[in-house]
Scaffold this active site. Structure first.
Site, PDB file in Angstrom:
ATOM      1  NE  ARG A 111      -3.906  -1.881   2.389  1.00 17.18           N
ATOM      2  CZ  ARG A 111      -4.393  -2.379   3.525  1.00 17.18           C
ATOM      3  NH1 ARG A 111      -4.168  -1.612   4.540  1.00 17.18           N
ATOM      4  NH2 ARG A 111      -5.188  -3.330   3.498  1.00 17.18           N
ATOM      5  NE  ARG A 136      -7.734   5.636   2.416  1.00  7.75           N
ATOM      6  CZ  ARG A 136      -8.498   5.252   3.368  1.00  7.75           C
ATOM      7  NH1 ARG A 136      -9.470   5.811   3.804  1.00  7.75           N
ATOM      8  NH2 ARG A 136      -8.247   3.954   3.884  1.00  7.75           N
ATOM      9  NE  ARG A 196      -8.975   7.125  -4.595  1.00  5.89           N
ATOM     10  CZ  ARG A 196     -10.326   7.107  -4.302  1.00  5.89           C
ATOM     11  NH1 ARG A 196     -10.693   7.982  -5.428  1.00  5.89           N
ATOM     12  NH2 ARG A 196     -10.988   6.693  -3.541  1.00  5.89           N
ATOM     13  CG  ASP A 236      -9.610  -2.934  -4.477  1.00 13.57           C
ATOM     14  OD1 ASP A 236     -10.483  -3.966  -4.245  1.00 13.57           O
ATOM     15  OD2 ASP A 236      -9.194  -2.607  -3.471  1.00 13.57           O
ATOM     16  CE1 TYR A 265     -13.210  -6.869   1.593  1.00 14.60           C
ATOM     17  CE2 TYR A 265     -11.731  -8.691   1.050  1.00 14.60           C
ATOM     18  CZ  TYR A 265     -11.964  -7.462   1.755  1.00 14.60           C
ATOM     19  OH  TYR A 265     -11.208  -6.813   2.394  1.00 14.60           O
TER      20      TYR A 265
END
Length: 320
Positions: free
Chosen positions: A37, A41, A50, A86, A164
């Site tokens: 990652r 962010r 973004r 992703d 998921y």
């Protein structure tokens, strides 16, 4: 390599192959390092890029993925880039709706609840063509990297994606997905087969496009099996002691990891924690990383301190 500076596939010639040489078990001047990652962010420039776009729209834009992939490399002397994407683009390509809910994470409005829900899924053979935008992003990024460092691709494992798709989002217990395993073993096998059939050409496509590593979260119970599965590199989370891991996998597999990401909340101690980790793993067949991804509230300067400490201490380790 060809004389025009292009490699055999027409991509720019690689200038820093330390990461690849460590993966193959060759000698390196220092321990290569990258962060899961690392495009994320915690970087203000990531948040700016973004800000105006929906998360999965960003994933579908090769230009945006390329920019986000390159951002951390402009800040830190990382030894590898990892494509911004992703794992849930695969369930999307199979026809499931996935949205990114601010503050909550990914959400499936209509998760798989019954066996007949599997009929809603597209043929796994279409997945690679549906995900052409990922391949385009990889190819574009390889060109823009200009041989600076290798580019890593990735995908979620079938079980991760199944959890998921059945749970409808992230889950700490995975109780619904495990319920499927116990109550619907046949349907579970069918779903895992669909995902496997989708993932294999997807990963092959990533390699062809220009981007290889297995990382198993909480996979300490299966380290020996992972080491024999044919991968050059096995990633570890922070729950595994480096020396134990080395005993389990032997000397023919490169290990990657495994500092607890939360260690980056420390300031003065980061160098000491890195030194301990490098001492425990040793200089050969090792790629430094965190035991999982960077968190959004981490200080970029601490990430820089981690990367610099790996390079500095690993050089000293080789001198001694």
């Amino acid at each position: 390599m060809e004389a025009n500076g292009l490699g055999p596939q027409g991509f720019p010639e690689l200038k820093n192959d330390t990461f690849l040489r460590a993966a193959w078990g060759e000698e390196t001047d220092y321990t290569p390092v990258w962060c899961m990652r690392q495009a994320g962010r915690y970087l203000p420039e990531f948040r700016e890029t973004r800000a105006a776009q929906d998360f999965f729209s960003t994933c579908r834009s090769p230009e945006a993925c390329c920019e986000l992939t390159l951002q951390p490399l402009r800040r830190f002397p990382l030894d590898a880039a990892i494509i911004f994407s992703d794992i849930l683009v695969v369930p999307q390509a199979l026809g499931m709706e996935v949205t990114m809910v601010p503050g909550k994470g990914p959400s499936f409005p209509e998760p798989l609840r019954e066996e007949q829900d599997l009929e809603r899924l597209r043929d796994p053979e279409v997945v690679a063509s549906e995900l052409g935008y990922v391949f385009q992003a990889i190819t574009l990024t390889r060109q823009r990297l200009a041989g600076r460092v290798p580019l890593i691709g990735f995908a979620g494992a079938p079980w991760t994606l199944m959890t998921y798709m059945v749970e409808g989002g992230g889950s700490s217990t995975m109780a619904q997905a495990k319920r499927w395993l116990y109550q619907r073993p046949q349907a579970s096998h069918q779903l895992l087969r669909i995902l496997t059939d989708a993932l294999v050409p997807y990963l092959v496509g990533q390699v062809v496009a220009g981007a290889q590593i297995i990382f198993a979260k909480d996979g300490h119970f299966a380290l020996e099996e992972l080491a024999q599965a044919g991968y050059e590199v096995v990633g570890l989370d922070w729950t595994v002691a480096p020396k134990k891991a080395r005993e389990c996998v032997g000397k023919t597999v490169t290990l990657q990891g495994n500092l607890d990401p939360c260690a980056l909340y420390a300031s003065e101690e980061i160098g000491q924690l890195v030194k301990q980790m490098l001492d425990d793993f040793g200089p050969h067949r090792y790629i430094a990383n965190l035991g999982h991804g960077l968190y959004p509230d981490m200080d970029p300067e601490h990430v820089g301190a981690f990367v610099d400490a790996v390079h500095k201490h690993s050089r000293l380790l080789r001198q001694n």
